[in-house]
Design a protein around this motif. Structure first.
Motif, short mmCIF file in Angstrom:
data_model
loop_
_atom_site.label_atom_id
_atom_site.label_comp_id
_atom_site.label_asym_id
_atom_site.label_seq_id
_atom_site.Cartn_x
_atom_site.Cartn_y
_atom_site.Cartn_z
N VAL A 88 0.84 -1.20 0.00
CA VAL A 88 0.00 0.00 0.00
C VAL A 88 0.88 1.25 0.00
CG1 VAL A 88 -1.76 1.30 1.27
CG2 VAL A 88 -1.82 -1.22 1.25
N GLU A 89 0.62 2.14 -0.96
CA GLU A 89 1.39 3.37 -1.08
C GLU A 89 1.00 4.39 -0.02
OE1 GLU A 89 1.07 4.88 -5.06
OE2 GLU A 89 1.62 2.94 -5.94
N SER A 90 2.01 5.04 0.56
CA SER A 90 1.80 6.07 1.56
C SER A 90 2.63 7.30 1.15
CB SER A 90 2.26 5.55 2.93
OG SER A 90 2.24 6.57 3.88
N PRO A 91 1.98 8.33 0.58
CA PRO A 91 2.72 9.51 0.14
C PRO A 91 3.48 10.16 1.30
CG PRO A 91 0.45 9.59 -0.64
CD PRO A 91 0.54 8.46 0.34
N GLN A 92 4.66 10.69 1.01
CA GLN A 92 5.48 11.36 2.02
C GLN A 92 5.83 12.76 1.52
OE1 GLN A 92 6.35 9.79 5.03
NE2 GLN A 92 4.90 8.27 4.26
N ASP A 93 6.00 13.68 2.44
CA ASP A 93 6.38 15.04 2.08
C ASP A 93 7.90 15.16 2.23
OD1 ASP A 93 6.47 17.69 1.44
OD2 ASP A 93 5.68 18.39 3.36
N TRP A 94 8.61 14.57 1.28
CA TRP A 94 10.07 14.58 1.33
C TRP A 94 10.67 15.72 0.51
CZ3 TRP A 94 10.00 8.72 0.05
CH2 TRP A 94 9.87 7.98 1.23
N GLY A 95 9.83 16.54 -0.10
CA GLY A 95 10.34 17.64 -0.91
C GLY A 95 11.14 17.12 -2.09
N ASP A 96 12.35 17.63 -2.24
CA ASP A 96 13.21 17.28 -3.38
C ASP A 96 14.11 16.09 -3.04
OD1 ASP A 96 14.39 17.49 -5.92
OD2 ASP A 96 15.94 18.86 -5.18
N ALA A 97 13.52 15.00 -2.57
CA ALA A 97 14.29 13.80 -2.25
C ALA A 97 14.56 13.06 -3.57
CB ALA A 97 13.54 12.91 -1.27
#
Length: 142
Positions: A85-94
């Motif tokens: 299951v996909e879980s979006p992350q707020d990693w910016g410019d990772a």
């Protein structure tokens, strides 16, 4: 966000190194440095989404930002995957970029990683090992 740089000189052509990096069988070999049984699903076309998994169906998903065959591959990491299951992350410019430069002696493979602080120790430990395996596979496979 931290920028990590890794580099290795490989006595093989950029085409050979590229093949080792992204062919299914050799990808599974060099990524054992991160997790045994690693693999990816999807295509490596620019703009496509690629899912990177461990054997337990956990991993991360990324968008291919750049794919210039035998020269450069760049991924923008978008999120994690748990039990498929996909879980979006707020990693910016990772991002994770692989740059191949032809040299007199073969290929200089450079990796540039823009990473959140919490992943730096992991990359510092694992990435040099992974590039060592890429070097070995590129120089010693037929």
């Amino acid at each position: 966000m931290e920028t990590l740089l890794y580099e290795v000189q490989i006595n093989a052509s950029p085409e050979k190194v590229w093949d080792v990096l992204w062919s299914e069988i050799t990808y599974r070999q060099w990524t054992t440095a991160f997790t045994d049984g690693s693999f990816y699903q999807g295509t490596l076309e620019e703009g496509s989404i690629v899912k990177f998994f461990d054997p337990n169906n956990n991993g991360m998903y990324s968008r291919v930002e750049k794919n210039i065959p035998n020269k450069e591959m760049k991924f923008l990491h978008l999120g994690e995957i748990y039990d498929g299951v996909e879980s979006p992350q707020d990693w910016g410019d990772a991002t994770e970029t692989y740059i191949l430069e032809e040299t007199e002696d073969g290929t200089r493979l450079k990796s540039e990683i823009h990473s959140p602080v919490e992943f730096i120790a992991f990359f510092e430990d694992k990435f040099p090992k992974a590039l060592g395996i890429v070097k070995n596979l590129s120089e010693n496979q037929l």
